[in-house]
Design a protein around this motif. Structure first.
Motif, PDB file in Angstrom:
ATOM      1  N   ALA A 192       9.272 -15.385   5.779  1.00  0.00           N
ATOM      2  CA  ALA A 192       8.790 -15.328   4.394  1.00  0.00           C
ATOM      3  C   ALA A 192       9.744 -14.502   3.531  1.00  0.00           C
ATOM      4  O   ALA A 192      10.357 -13.542   3.998  1.00  0.00           O
ATOM      5  CB  ALA A 192       7.387 -14.722   4.351  1.00  0.00           C
ATOM      6  N   ARG A 193       9.849 -14.878   2.257  1.00  0.00           N
ATOM      7  CA  ARG A 193      10.715 -14.131   1.343  1.00  0.00           C
ATOM      8  C   ARG A 193      10.135 -12.743   1.066  1.00  0.00           C
ATOM      9  O   ARG A 193      10.867 -11.769   0.972  1.00  0.00           O
ATOM     10  CB  ARG A 193      10.858 -14.933   0.040  1.00  0.00           C
ATOM     11  N   ARG A 194       8.816 -12.671   0.882  1.00  0.00           N
ATOM     12  CA  ARG A 194       8.144 -11.380   0.716  1.00  0.00           C
ATOM     13  C   ARG A 194       6.895 -11.368   1.601  1.00  0.00           C
ATOM     14  O   ARG A 194       6.271 -12.410   1.834  1.00  0.00           O
ATOM     15  CB  ARG A 194       7.701 -11.125  -0.732  1.00  0.00           C
ATOM     16  N   VAL A 195       6.534 -10.189   2.069  1.00  0.00           N
ATOM     17  CA  VAL A 195       5.328  -9.993   2.875  1.00  0.00           C
ATOM     18  C   VAL A 195       4.412  -9.033   2.111  1.00  0.00           C
ATOM     19  O   VAL A 195       4.817  -7.912   1.771  1.00  0.00           O
ATOM     20  CB  VAL A 195       5.662  -9.405   4.260  1.00  0.00           C
ATOM     21  N   ILE A 196       3.202  -9.477   1.812  1.00  0.00           N
ATOM     22  CA  ILE A 196       2.208  -8.635   1.154  1.00  0.00           C
ATOM     23  C   ILE A 196       1.260  -8.088   2.204  1.00  0.00           C
ATOM     24  O   ILE A 196       0.773  -8.831   3.070  1.00  0.00           O
ATOM     25  CB  ILE A 196       1.428  -9.425   0.086  1.00  0.00           C
ATOM     26  N   VAL A 197       1.002  -6.789   2.157  1.00  0.00           N
ATOM     27  CA  VAL A 197       0.045  -6.144   3.058  1.00  0.00           C
ATOM     28  C   VAL A 197      -0.968  -5.369   2.218  1.00  0.00           C
ATOM     29  O   VAL A 197      -0.653  -4.931   1.111  1.00  0.00           O
ATOM     30  CB  VAL A 197       0.751  -5.199   4.054  1.00  0.00           C
ATOM     31  N   SER A 223      -2.340  -2.406   2.756  1.00  0.00           N
ATOM     32  CA  SER A 223      -2.352  -0.948   2.881  1.00  0.00           C
ATOM     33  C   SER A 223      -0.997  -0.448   3.347  1.00  0.00           C
ATOM     34  O   SER A 223      -0.210  -1.196   3.953  1.00  0.00           O
ATOM     35  CB  SER A 223      -3.428  -0.496   3.878  1.00  0.00           C
ATOM     36  N   LYS A 224      -0.735   0.815   3.089  1.00  0.00           N
ATOM     37  CA  LYS A 224       0.486   1.443   3.591  1.00  0.00           C
ATOM     38  C   LYS A 224       0.461   1.520   5.113  1.00  0.00           C
ATOM     39  O   LYS A 224       1.509   1.409   5.760  1.00  0.00           O
ATOM     40  CB  LYS A 224       0.632   2.833   2.984  1.00  0.00           C
ATOM     41  N   ALA A 225      -0.723   1.712   5.678  1.00  0.00           N
ATOM     42  CA  ALA A 225      -0.832   1.783   7.135  1.00  0.00           C
ATOM     43  C   ALA A 225      -0.372   0.481   7.784  1.00  0.00           C
ATOM     44  O   ALA A 225       0.333   0.489   8.800  1.00  0.00           O
ATOM     45  CB  ALA A 225      -2.268   2.101   7.541  1.00  0.00           C
ATOM     46  N   THR A 226      -0.771  -0.659   7.207  1.00  0.00           N
ATOM     47  CA  THR A 226      -0.347  -1.943   7.753  1.00  0.00           C
ATOM     48  C   THR A 226       1.154  -2.135   7.590  1.00  0.00           C
ATOM     49  O   THR A 226       1.835  -2.635   8.495  1.00  0.00           O
ATOM     50  CB  THR A 226      -1.119  -3.085   7.072  1.00  0.00           C
ATOM     51  N   ARG A 227       1.688  -1.740   6.442  1.00  0.00           N
ATOM     52  CA  ARG A 227       3.136  -1.800   6.258  1.00  0.00           C
ATOM     53  C   ARG A 227       3.861  -1.009   7.347  1.00  0.00           C
ATOM     54  O   ARG A 227       4.810  -1.502   7.977  1.00  0.00           O
ATOM     55  CB  ARG A 227       3.500  -1.220   4.889  1.00  0.00           C
ATOM     56  N   ASP A 228       3.396   0.211   7.583  1.00  0.00           N
ATOM     57  CA  ASP A 228       4.070   1.061   8.566  1.00  0.00           C
ATOM     58  C   ASP A 228       3.967   0.485   9.976  1.00  0.00           C
ATOM     59  O   ASP A 228       4.913   0.587  10.773  1.00  0.00           O
ATOM     60  CB  ASP A 228       3.467   2.473   8.529  1.00  0.00           C
ATOM     61  N   GLU A 229       2.831  -0.137  10.297  1.00  0.00           N
ATOM     62  CA  GLU A 229       2.670  -0.732  11.626  1.00  0.00           C
ATOM     63  C   GLU A 229       3.573  -1.941  11.812  1.00  0.00           C
ATOM     64  O   GLU A 229       4.143  -2.145  12.886  1.00  0.00           O
ATOM     65  CB  GLU A 229       1.207  -1.113  11.861  1.00  0.00           C
ATOM     66  N   LEU A 230       3.723  -2.770  10.778  1.00  0.00           N
ATOM     67  CA  LEU A 230       4.625  -3.923  10.889  1.00  0.00           C
ATOM     68  C   LEU A 230       6.065  -3.474  11.105  1.00  0.00           C
ATOM     69  O   LEU A 230       6.807  -4.078  11.878  1.00  0.00           O
ATOM     70  CB  LEU A 230       4.536  -4.796   9.638  1.00  0.00           C
ATOM     71  N   ARG A 275      11.293  -5.818   2.207  1.00  0.00           N
ATOM     72  CA  ARG A 275      10.648  -7.101   1.869  1.00  0.00           C
ATOM     73  C   ARG A 275       9.131  -7.026   1.937  1.00  0.00           C
ATOM     74  O   ARG A 275       8.451  -8.044   1.853  1.00  0.00           O
ATOM     75  CB  ARG A 275      11.147  -8.206   2.806  1.00  0.00           C
ATOM     76  N   ILE A 276       8.572  -5.826   2.078  1.00  0.00           N
ATOM     77  CA  ILE A 276       7.125  -5.662   2.199  1.00  0.00           C
ATOM     78  C   ILE A 276       6.568  -5.023   0.925  1.00  0.00           C
ATOM     79  O   ILE A 276       7.081  -4.003   0.460  1.00  0.00           O
ATOM     80  CB  ILE A 276       6.758  -4.795   3.414  1.00  0.00           C
ATOM     81  N   ASP A 277       5.521  -5.617   0.375  1.00  0.00           N
ATOM     82  CA  ASP A 277       4.849  -5.101  -0.817  1.00  0.00           C
ATOM     83  C   ASP A 277       3.403  -4.757  -0.478  1.00  0.00           C
ATOM     84  O   ASP A 277       2.697  -5.568   0.141  1.00  0.00           O
ATOM     85  CB  ASP A 277       4.864  -6.142  -1.936  1.00  0.00           C
ATOM     86  N   VAL A 278       2.959  -3.573  -0.878  1.00  0.00           N
ATOM     87  CA  VAL A 278       1.578  -3.149  -0.669  1.00  0.00           C
ATOM     88  C   VAL A 278       0.754  -3.536  -1.893  1.00  0.00           C
ATOM     89  O   VAL A 278       1.104  -3.185  -3.023  1.00  0.00           O
ATOM     90  CB  VAL A 278       1.488  -1.630  -0.432  1.00  0.00           C
ATOM     91  N   ALA A 279      -0.327  -4.272  -1.667  1.00  0.00           N
ATOM     92  CA  ALA A 279      -1.256  -4.650  -2.735  1.00  0.00           C
ATOM     93  C   ALA A 279      -2.675  -4.420  -2.217  1.00  0.00           C
ATOM     94  O   ALA A 279      -3.181  -5.201  -1.410  1.00  0.00           O
ATOM     95  CB  ALA A 279      -1.058  -6.104  -3.143  1.00  0.00           C
TER      96      ALA A 279
END
Length: 371
Positions: free
Chosen positions: A139-144, A146-153, A163-167
């Motif tokens: 994917a061009r961008r990955v939306i997660v 929470s910050k916790a999910t971003r950090d786990e990925l 390439r990860i955006d928190v929403a």
């Protein structure tokens, strides 16, 4: 503003937290003036027309009602529909993406617990692990959410943090609100409580939700009470571990399992509870916690993964073992003053999470994908 095609046809039929995410996002994007097309199951087309009156609603074929057919359709027909709709970007809100769409693709990865919870024995686990790896890679961008999910990925998949955006998710305050006495009475009647006070759980019953330990902790917390409340476990399916935990305690406490509850009954069910207990071992976001706060319920959850991002100082916390749950829940049941404090704090906290803010974060991610 880019033209966005949202693939709502991917949303599961159980209409849990994931459908509330897509519904809230689509409505928020429409209110934000997004140039929006939504492809959905044929049975959902009219509902999406009401949620997003300005959007182009594209009913998908009948054949995409099972996973195998949907995935085949996603790879072949979805890219064609996106081009016909004049889309600049495709948003896949449920893990899997079309791999050869010819358009920038944004994917929402809701959590990383398929990788971080080794006892996640669901037959779905292998699919979600594979789909997540593929989506994060392509994917061009990955939306997660929470910050916790971003950090786990980043930790478990070596995902590219740039390439990860928190929403964060929002909450629909029209649907989730402090209930009236009539709403509380109606929800209690549907659960067969007949006026008995209760502690509530709402969510799926997969292993990470930790429902067996909640049952054991609840039984220990109320065993000395002269008139103990009931424990009502709403949602999900009846897992074997949950059945076993109920058999352990059924002689001493009342555990009610009404299954999935209707959407109109949720404010009364959550807001009418003495405590909403959600002792999960890991969440990508924890929408039931936010929705319970919006309904004016005192909430008990764990200090794990994303849950502190959602609850902040407005909820009570416990460790996920049964003994800790018993202690924390017992303290809440013994203190009406503490429950009232949590009710007030939770209502204020819930107002900070809006679908308008979530929609703006998504729009920024779509723009980054195109750029």
């Amino acid at each position: 503003m880019p033209r966005v095609l949202v693939d709502a046809a991917a949303v599961p039929a159980d209409r849990g937290a994931l459908i509330r995410y897509v519904d809230g996002l689509v409505a928020g994007l429409d209110r934000a003036g997004a140039d929006l097309a939504v492809v959905c199951q044929r049975s959902e087309a009219e509902r999406y027309r009401q949620l997003a009156p300005s959007a182009q609603i594209i009913p998908g074929p009948v054949a995409i009602t099972n996973r195998a057919a949907r995935l085949a359709w996603e790879q072949s027909s979805l890219p064609l529909l996106a081009r016909q709709a004049g889309a600049d970007v495709i948003h896949a809100p449920y893990y899997s993406i079309p791999l050869s769409s010819g358009l920038p693709t944004v994917v929402t990865v809701h959590d990383a617990t398929w990788f971080t919870e080794p006892d996640q024995l669901s037959p779905r686990a292998s699919f979600f692990r594979s789909a997540t790896r593929t989506a994060v890679r392509h994917a061009r961008r990955v939306i997660v959410p929470s910050k916790a999910t971003r950090d786990e990925l980043i930790r478990v998949l070596a995902a590219d943090p740039t390439r990860i955006d928190v929403a964060y998710h929002g909450v629909d305050l029209a649907q989730f609100h402090p209930p009236s006495e009539e709403e509380i009475r109606r929800a209690a009647m549907r659960c067969g409580l007949h006026g008995q006070p209760y502690v509530a759980f709402l969510g799926a019953l997969d292993p990470r939700k930790n429902v067996p330990n909640l049952i054991r902790g609840f039984a220990a917390a109320v065993k000395r009470l002269e008139k103990p409340p009931a424990l009502v476990i709403g949602g999900g399916v009846h897992e074997a571990d949950v059945d076993a935990a109920c058999r352990e305690v059924e002689a001493t406490v009342k555990v009610v399992r009404p299954g999935y509850l209707r959407a109109p009954d949720l404010p009364g069910f959550l807001g009418g509870a003495l405590v909403v207990a959600f002792p999960s071992r890991g969440e990508g976001f924890g929408l039931p916690v936010l929705e319970a706060m919006a309904c004016g319920a005192p909430v008990l959850t764990t200090y794990r993964s994303s849950l502190p991002e959602v609850g902040g100082d407005a909820v009570a916390y416990t460790e996920p073992d049964a003994g800790s749950i018993a202690t924390a829940l017992g303290e809440l049941l013994a203190s009406s003053e503490r429950r009232h404090q949590l009710q007030e704090a939770g209502l204020a906290r819930a107002r900070e999470f809006t679908w308008e803010a979530s929609a703006e974060a998504h729009l920024s991610s779509y723009q980054r994908a195109i750029e």
